[in-house]
Motif scaffolding. Structure first.
Motif, PDB file in Angstrom:
ATOM      1  N   THR A   1      -3.787  39.758  76.728  1.00 16.28           N
ATOM      2  CA  THR A   1      -4.693  40.857  76.390  1.00 16.28           C
ATOM      3  C   THR A   1      -5.518  41.221  77.622  1.00 16.28           C
ATOM      4  O   THR A   1      -5.617  40.443  78.573  1.00 16.28           O
ATOM      5  N   TYR A   2      -6.137  42.372  77.573  1.00 17.65           N
ATOM      6  CA  TYR A   2      -7.055  42.783  78.637  1.00 17.65           C
ATOM      7  C   TYR A   2      -8.224  41.808  78.719  1.00 17.65           C
ATOM      8  O   TYR A   2      -8.662  41.428  79.813  1.00 17.65           O
ATOM      9  N   GLU A   3      -8.728  41.375  77.570  1.00 12.84           N
ATOM     10  CA  GLU A   3      -9.857  40.446  77.542  1.00 12.84           C
ATOM     11  C   GLU A   3      -9.495  39.119  78.220  1.00 12.84           C
ATOM     12  O   GLU A   3     -10.336  38.506  78.885  1.00 12.84           O
ATOM     13  N   TRP A   4      -8.250  38.667  78.057  1.00 11.17           N
ATOM     14  CA  TRP A   4      -7.777  37.439  78.721  1.00 11.17           C
ATOM     15  C   TRP A   4      -7.962  37.585  80.229  1.00 11.17           C
ATOM     16  O   TRP A   4      -8.488  36.686  80.889  1.00 11.17           O
ATOM     17  N   ILE A   5      -7.530  38.710  80.766  1.00 14.32           N
ATOM     18  CA  ILE A   5      -7.585  38.939  82.209  1.00 14.32           C
ATOM     19  C   ILE A   5      -9.041  39.030  82.686  1.00 14.32           C
ATOM     20  O   ILE A   5      -9.407  38.464  83.721  1.00 14.32           O
TER      21      ILE A   5
ATOM     22  N   LEU B   1     -11.785  29.141  75.054  1.00 16.73           N
ATOM     23  CA  LEU B   1     -11.936  30.525  74.612  1.00 16.73           C
ATOM     24  C   LEU B   1     -10.599  30.937  73.999  1.00 16.73           C
ATOM     25  O   LEU B   1      -9.570  30.933  74.676  1.00 16.73           O
ATOM     26  N   CYS B   2     -10.609  31.277  72.727  1.00 21.65           N
ATOM     27  CA  CYS B   2      -9.341  31.542  72.033  1.00 21.65           C
ATOM     28  C   CYS B   2      -9.403  32.843  71.248  1.00 21.65           C
ATOM     29  O   CYS B   2     -10.475  33.339  70.888  1.00 21.65           O
ATOM     30  N   SER B   3      -8.232  33.386  70.989  1.00 22.19           N
ATOM     31  CA  SER B   3      -8.139  34.592  70.164  1.00 22.19           C
ATOM     32  C   SER B   3      -8.252  34.194  68.693  1.00 22.19           C
ATOM     33  O   SER B   3      -8.047  33.027  68.324  1.00 22.19           O
ATOM     34  N   ASP B   4      -8.578  35.158  67.848  1.00 20.19           N
ATOM     35  CA  ASP B   4      -8.686  34.903  66.407  1.00 20.19           C
ATOM     36  C   ASP B   4      -7.392  34.311  65.856  1.00 20.19           C
ATOM     37  O   ASP B   4      -7.411  33.469  64.963  1.00 20.19           O
ATOM     38  N   ARG B   5      -6.296  34.750  66.422  1.00 21.43           N
ATOM     39  CA  ARG B   5      -4.968  34.338  65.960  1.00 21.43           C
ATOM     40  C   ARG B   5      -4.776  32.826  66.049  1.00 21.43           C
ATOM     41  O   ARG B   5      -4.068  32.228  65.229  1.00 21.43           O
ATOM     42  N   TYR B   6      -5.387  32.173  67.045  1.00 21.74           N
ATOM     43  CA  TYR B   6      -5.150  30.749  67.273  1.00 21.74           C
ATOM     44  C   TYR B   6      -6.339  29.869  66.912  1.00 21.74           C
ATOM     45  O   TYR B   6      -6.292  28.651  67.119  1.00 21.74           O
ATOM     46  N   PHE B   7      -7.403  30.452  66.379  1.00 20.77           N
ATOM     47  CA  PHE B   7      -8.617  29.682  66.118  1.00 20.77           C
ATOM     48  C   PHE B   7      -8.368  28.543  65.126  1.00 20.77           C
ATOM     49  O   PHE B   7      -8.750  27.390  65.385  1.00 20.77           O
ATOM     50  N   LYS B   8      -7.731  28.832  64.005  1.00 15.29           N
ATOM     51  CA  LYS B   8      -7.486  27.799  62.989  1.00 15.29           C
ATOM     52  C   LYS B   8      -6.562  26.706  63.531  1.00 15.29           C
ATOM     53  O   LYS B   8      -6.777  25.513  63.294  1.00 15.29           O
ATOM     54  N   PHE B   9      -5.540  27.109  64.264  1.00 16.99           N
ATOM     55  CA  PHE B   9      -4.605  26.149  64.858  1.00 16.99           C
ATOM     56  C   PHE B   9      -5.337  25.173  65.766  1.00 16.99           C
ATOM     57  O   PHE B   9      -5.143  23.958  65.688  1.00 16.99           O
TER      58      PHE B   9
ATOM     59  N   SER C   1     -13.215  37.253  70.608  1.00 17.32           N
ATOM     60  CA  SER C   1     -13.774  38.447  69.960  1.00 17.32           C
ATOM     61  C   SER C   1     -15.295  38.358  69.847  1.00 17.32           C
ATOM     62  O   SER C   1     -15.994  39.367  69.926  1.00 17.32           O
ATOM     63  N   ASP C   2     -15.836  37.140  69.684  1.00 14.12           N
ATOM     64  CA  ASP C   2     -17.289  36.974  69.623  1.00 14.12           C
ATOM     65  C   ASP C   2     -17.940  37.300  70.963  1.00 14.12           C
ATOM     66  O   ASP C   2     -19.041  37.857  71.013  1.00 14.12           O
ATOM     67  N   ILE C   3     -17.257  36.942  72.050  1.00 14.67           N
ATOM     68  CA  ILE C   3     -17.800  37.205  73.382  1.00 14.67           C
ATOM     69  C   ILE C   3     -17.919  38.701  73.633  1.00 14.67           C
ATOM     70  O   ILE C   3     -18.911  39.190  74.165  1.00 14.67           O
ATOM     71  N   PHE C   4     -16.900  39.447  73.219  1.00 13.41           N
ATOM     72  CA  PHE C   4     -16.865  40.877  73.529  1.00 13.41           C
ATOM     73  C   PHE C   4     -17.504  41.753  72.458  1.00 13.41           C
ATOM     74  O   PHE C   4     -17.678  42.943  72.654  1.00 13.41           O
TER      75      PHE C   4
END
Length: 363
Positions: free
Chosen positions: A66-70, A108-116, A134-137
Motif C-alpha cells: 500500500t502507499y501507507e506501507w511505503i 504496524l499492521c493492516s486491518d487485514r492481518y490484525f487478528k492473525f 489505519s489508526d496512524i493515518f
C-alpha cells in the motif's frame, strides 16, 4: 547531485524538488484511482515521521502493498529507527522467531492481518505492541511513543547489534535458514542509483512484487522514484494479471514464476492483451528459462535480466536499455566489484561481491 545521496531524508527531499507536482504514486482499487504527487509524498513522510517521536527502535511492518506501507518505511528510517519488513505469507513460527531476532517493540499492521497477529501474540506471550496502520493515518496528532507509554510497554534496544543499519530484510531461506540482513540507507541508495545508470524505466511502473522483498523494494520503489516515474499500486483484491492489465503501466518488476503465470494466461486466452501496455519487464530472483525470455521478446516485450541477493541491497548486475545480451545477467553496478573465487576448469566458482551496497552483516 543524485550521486551524493546517502540518506533517505536527502533522497525524498531531492525527488520532491526535482519532480514536485509529477505523480509519484497512483492507487487502483474499488474507488476512483487516487494519485499522489512527489511533493505530497514528501509531506506525508515528514508528517508521519513527526508522529513517531521515538528513535533507535526496531519497528516491523506487516501489511499488503500500500502507499501507507511505503510512507511508513521511509518515515521509520528517517527518524533513526529500524524498519523490519515482514513476510505476510510466513508461518506463525517464522514470524515469532523473526520478531524475536529483530528485537521489535512495535508491529504496524493492516486491518487485514490484525487478528492473525493478535493470535500469534497471545499464543507466544509476546509483549510487542500491535498498532493498526489505519489508526496512524486516521488519527491526527497521534504519537506512537505515547501509545507505547500508555500500554506500559517499553524496550531498551541494543542498537550496536544493528551496526547503524536502518533496514532488516530477511532472506528467502532457499539455500539455508532465513537470516536478518542488515542494510544501511547508503547500501540501498548506492544500489538504486547505480542500477538507474544502467537501466531506465518507462514513465509508469506497476508494483506487483511484495515490498518485504529487497528486490521489490529497491527495484520497484526506490529506483523508479529516483528516476521520476509513476509507481502504480493495486488493491490486494486484484490478481497479478488484473493489476498488470488495468494499470496502463509500461513496465514492471517480476520473478520468473510471475513470468510463467503471464505466459500461461496469454496462452489460455490466446491474447497478448492480458499484458496491457507492458513493454519492459525487469526479472530477477531466480534463473529464467530461455524459452520464457524468447516468448516475450518475440511479442515485443523486452525482458531485462539481472543478478542479485538480499545481502547486496539487492542488485549486483543488470541488463540495461543499451546493454542487453541474451544469456547474460548484465553489467556489474558501479557501486560494487565482483570476482569469481577459486574457479574450476569451466570457470565456475563462488561469487564474491564487495562495495557500498554490501550488507554490514546479519542479526
Amino acid at each position: 547531485m543524485i550521486d551524493n545521496l546517502s540518506s533517505f531524508r536527502e533522497m525524498i527531499r531531492y525527488i520532491s524538488e526535482q519532480y514536485s507536482y509529477r505523480t509519484a504514486f497512483s492507487i487502483l482499487g474499488k474507488e476512483k484511482q487516487k494519485c499522489i504527487t512527489y511533493k505530497q509524498f514528501y509531506d506525508d513522510v515528514i508528517y508521519t515521521s513527526e508522529m513517531l517521536k521515538i528513535s533507535g527502535v526496531p519497528i516491523a511492518i506487516f501489511a499488503e502493498n500500500t502507499y501507507e506501507w511505503i510512507v511508513l518505511y521511509f518515515s521509520i528510517a528517517v527518524t533513526g529507527n529500524i524498519v523490519v519488513p515482514m513476510d505476510t505469507t510466513a508461518s506463525a513460527d517464522i514470524i515469532t522467531r523473526q520478531l524475536e531476532y529483530s528485537m521489535c517493540s512495535i508491529i504496524l499492521c493492516s486491518d487485514r492481518y490484525f487478528k492473525f497477529l493478535k493470535d500469534i501474540q497471545q499464543k507466544s506471550g509476546n509483549s510487542i505492541k500491535l498498532i493498526k496502520i489505519s489508526d496512524i493515518f486516521n488519527v491526527q496528532d497521534l504519537s506512537i511513543a505515547d501509545i507505547i507509554k500508555e500500554s506500559g510497554e517499553t524496550q531498551t534496544t541494543l542498537l550496536n547489534a544493528y551496526n547503524n543499519a536502518s533496514v532488516v530484510i530477511y532472506t528467502s531461506g532457499t539455500t539455508a535458514q532465513q537470516k536478518g540482513v542488515l542494510l544501511t540507507q547508503k547500501n540501498i541508495l548506492s544500489d538504486a542509483i547505480s542500477a538507474s545508470k544502467i537501466f531506465s524505466f518507462a514513465p509508469r511502473v506497476v508494483l506487483i512484487l511484495p515490498l518485504y522483498h529487497a528486490f521489490g523494494l529497491t527495484a520497484g520503489v526506490v529506483v523508479p522514484l529516483i528516476e521520476g516515474c509513476e509507481v502504480v499500486l493495486c488493491d490486494y483484491n486484484y490478481s497479478i494479471v488484473k493489476c498488470i492489465k488495468e494499470s496502463n503501466a509500461e513496465a514492471t518488476i517480476v520473478v520468473p514464476a510471475m513470468l510463467k503465470l503471464f505466459h500461461d494466461s496469454i496462452i489460455a486466452n490466446n491474447d497478448i492483451g492480458v499484458m496491457g501496455n507492458i513493454r519492459q519487464i525487469v526479472c530477477g530472483g531466480a534463473m529464467l528459462q530461455e524459452e520464457l525470455l524468447d516468448f516475450f521478446e518475440e511479442r515485443n516485450i523486452s525482458i531485462y535480466v539481472g543478478y542479485g541477493l538480499s545481502e547486496c541491497a539487492p542488485v549486483v548486475s543488470t541488463n540495461g536499455n543499451s546493454l542487453k545480451k541474451k544469456g547474460s545477467v548484465g553489467k556489474i553496478l558501479e557501486c560494487c566489484s565482483v570476482v569469481i573465487q577459486d574457479p574450476d576448469q569451466n570457470g565456475y566458482g563462488e561469487i564474491i561481491v564487495k562495495g557500498d551496497n554490501v550488507t554490514k552483516g546479519y542479526l
